[in-house]
Design a protein around this motif. Structure first.
Motif, PDB file in Angstrom:
ATOM      1  N   TYR A 193      11.714  -0.420  -4.514  1.00 59.64           N
ATOM      2  CA  TYR A 193      10.314   0.159  -4.072  1.00 59.64           C
ATOM      3  C   TYR A 193      10.306   1.261  -4.825  1.00 59.64           C
ATOM      4  O   TYR A 193      11.478   2.325  -4.186  1.00 59.64           O
ATOM      5  CB  TYR A 193      10.014   0.468  -2.449  1.00 59.64           C
ATOM      6  N   ILE A 194       8.919   1.963  -5.393  1.00 56.88           N
ATOM      7  CA  ILE A 194       8.621   3.373  -5.739  1.00 56.88           C
ATOM      8  C   ILE A 194       7.869   3.798  -5.097  1.00 56.88           C
ATOM      9  O   ILE A 194       6.504   3.030  -4.326  1.00 56.88           O
ATOM     10  CB  ILE A 194       8.093   3.445  -7.468  1.00 56.88           C
ATOM     11  N   SER A 195       7.808   5.201  -4.450  1.00 61.91           N
ATOM     12  CA  SER A 195       6.736   5.553  -3.626  1.00 61.91           C
ATOM     13  C   SER A 195       5.016   6.234  -4.424  1.00 61.91           C
ATOM     14  O   SER A 195       5.538   6.378  -6.078  1.00 61.91           O
ATOM     15  CB  SER A 195       7.668   7.306  -3.459  1.00 61.91           C
ATOM     16  N   ALA A 196       4.295   5.352  -4.476  1.00 61.83           N
ATOM     17  CA  ALA A 196       2.970   5.795  -5.021  1.00 61.83           C
ATOM     18  C   ALA A 196       2.274   7.149  -4.655  1.00 61.83           C
ATOM     19  O   ALA A 196       0.770   7.295  -4.589  1.00 61.83           O
ATOM     20  CB  ALA A 196       2.687   4.488  -5.353  1.00 61.83           C
ATOM     21  N   GLN A 197       2.759   7.196  -3.477  1.00 61.80           N
ATOM     22  CA  GLN A 197       1.967   8.396  -2.807  1.00 61.80           C
ATOM     23  C   GLN A 197       2.167   9.422  -2.775  1.00 61.80           C
ATOM     24  O   GLN A 197       2.378  10.318  -3.547  1.00 61.80           O
ATOM     25  CB  GLN A 197       2.873   8.066  -1.271  1.00 61.80           C
ATOM     26  N   ASP A 198       1.836   9.860  -3.088  1.00 60.17           N
ATOM     27  CA  ASP A 198       1.008  11.438  -4.106  1.00 60.17           C
ATOM     28  C   ASP A 198       0.253  12.698  -2.290  1.00 60.17           C
ATOM     29  O   ASP A 198       0.223  14.065  -2.705  1.00 60.17           O
ATOM     30  CB  ASP A 198      -0.184  11.893  -4.857  1.00 60.17           C
ATOM     31  N   ASP A 199       0.759  11.878  -1.219  1.00 60.40           N
ATOM     32  CA  ASP A 199      -0.007  13.258  -0.456  1.00 60.40           C
ATOM     33  C   ASP A 199       1.296  13.534   0.909  1.00 60.40           C
ATOM     34  O   ASP A 199       1.533  14.342   1.229  1.00 60.40           O
ATOM     35  CB  ASP A 199      -1.209  12.495   0.328  1.00 60.40           C
ATOM     36  N   ASP A 200       2.877  12.725   0.085  1.00 57.05           N
ATOM     37  CA  ASP A 200       4.124  13.431   1.136  1.00 57.05           C
ATOM     38  C   ASP A 200       4.715  14.491   0.312  1.00 57.05           C
ATOM     39  O   ASP A 200       4.736  14.499  -0.493  1.00 57.05           O
ATOM     40  CB  ASP A 200       4.755  12.311   0.945  1.00 57.05           C
ATOM     41  N   SER A 221       1.004  -1.160  -0.138  1.00 58.79           N
ATOM     42  CA  SER A 221       0.059   0.349   0.107  1.00 58.79           C
ATOM     43  C   SER A 221       0.738   0.995   0.236  1.00 58.79           C
ATOM     44  O   SER A 221       1.810   1.527   0.722  1.00 58.79           O
ATOM     45  CB  SER A 221      -0.271   0.190   1.864  1.00 58.79           C
ATOM     46  N   GLY A 222       0.351   1.917  -0.976  1.00 58.18           N
ATOM     47  CA  GLY A 222       1.889   3.954  -1.739  1.00 58.18           C
ATOM     48  C   GLY A 222       3.056   3.133  -1.937  1.00 58.18           C
ATOM     49  O   GLY A 222       3.083   4.543  -2.290  1.00 58.18           O
ATOM     50  N   TYR A 223       3.166   1.817  -2.324  1.00 61.72           N
ATOM     51  CA  TYR A 223       4.268   1.797  -2.741  1.00 61.72           C
ATOM     52  C   TYR A 223       4.053   0.891  -4.143  1.00 61.72           C
ATOM     53  O   TYR A 223       3.722  -0.004  -4.305  1.00 61.72           O
ATOM     54  CB  TYR A 223       5.175   1.133  -2.708  1.00 61.72           C
TER      55      TYR A 223
END
Length: 159
Positions: free
Chosen positions: A137-144, A122-124
């Motif tokens: 691992y790649i960041s998939a978070q758009d709220d950081d 979740s989030g990656y």
């Protein structure tokens, strides 16, 4: 060499200066210096060099590496996280590294990547190199505010 060359080498070999799974803390200290955080428990040891984190387990009275992680996301937080030898050998390290650059560089070396899925991501987004046990691992978070979606979060190898 560049920071991207360092990440590509680690992603495709699981090694830093020839060290990886099975190496000892003394070998890492010899290559990266004494400047690390030592988190020791009974049968576990974590040596944190900032960008690089190395985990050891005690086997027959000797510490052996069971995992290495290059924590790229930490570079967005500030300076002082890159061991001096890495800076000398690879030049400046960027605070954000797009996965597209790394995947293209890995592809140029004919190393296939396999996308992983699962509830723990979740989030990656995660990819595994098919030549070893390295996971990216790649960041998939758009709220950081410190980390951008599509940037490398970490690259890890475990026994």
């Amino acid at each position: 060499m560049t920071d991207l060359a360092f990440y590509t080498h680690f992603a495709t070999t699981g090694q830093v200066y020839g060290l990886g799974i099975g190496s000892t803390p003394e070998q890492w200290t010899g290559e990266l210096s004494e400047g690390f955080l030592d988190d020791r428990q009974k049968k576990r040891l974590r040596c944190d060099y900032g960008l690089i984190e190395v985990g050891f387990s005690r086997e027959q009275q000797q510490w052996k590496c069971f995992g290495v992680s290059v924590q790229v996301h930490r570079l967005a937080s500030g300076d002082g996280l890159i061991p001096q030898r890495l800076q000398e050998d690879h030049g400046p390290f960027r605070s954000h590294v797009p996965f597209d650059e790394l995947s293209a560089d890995i592809g140029a070396r004919n190393v296939p990547l396999e996308e992983l899925s699962g509830p723990g991501l979740s989030g990656y987004t995660a990819y595994k190199t098919t030549v070893g046990s390295t996971t990216i691992y790649i960041s998939a978070q758009d709220d950081d505010p410190l980390h951008r979606p599509g940037d490398i979060w970490s690259i890890t190898v475990h026994a």
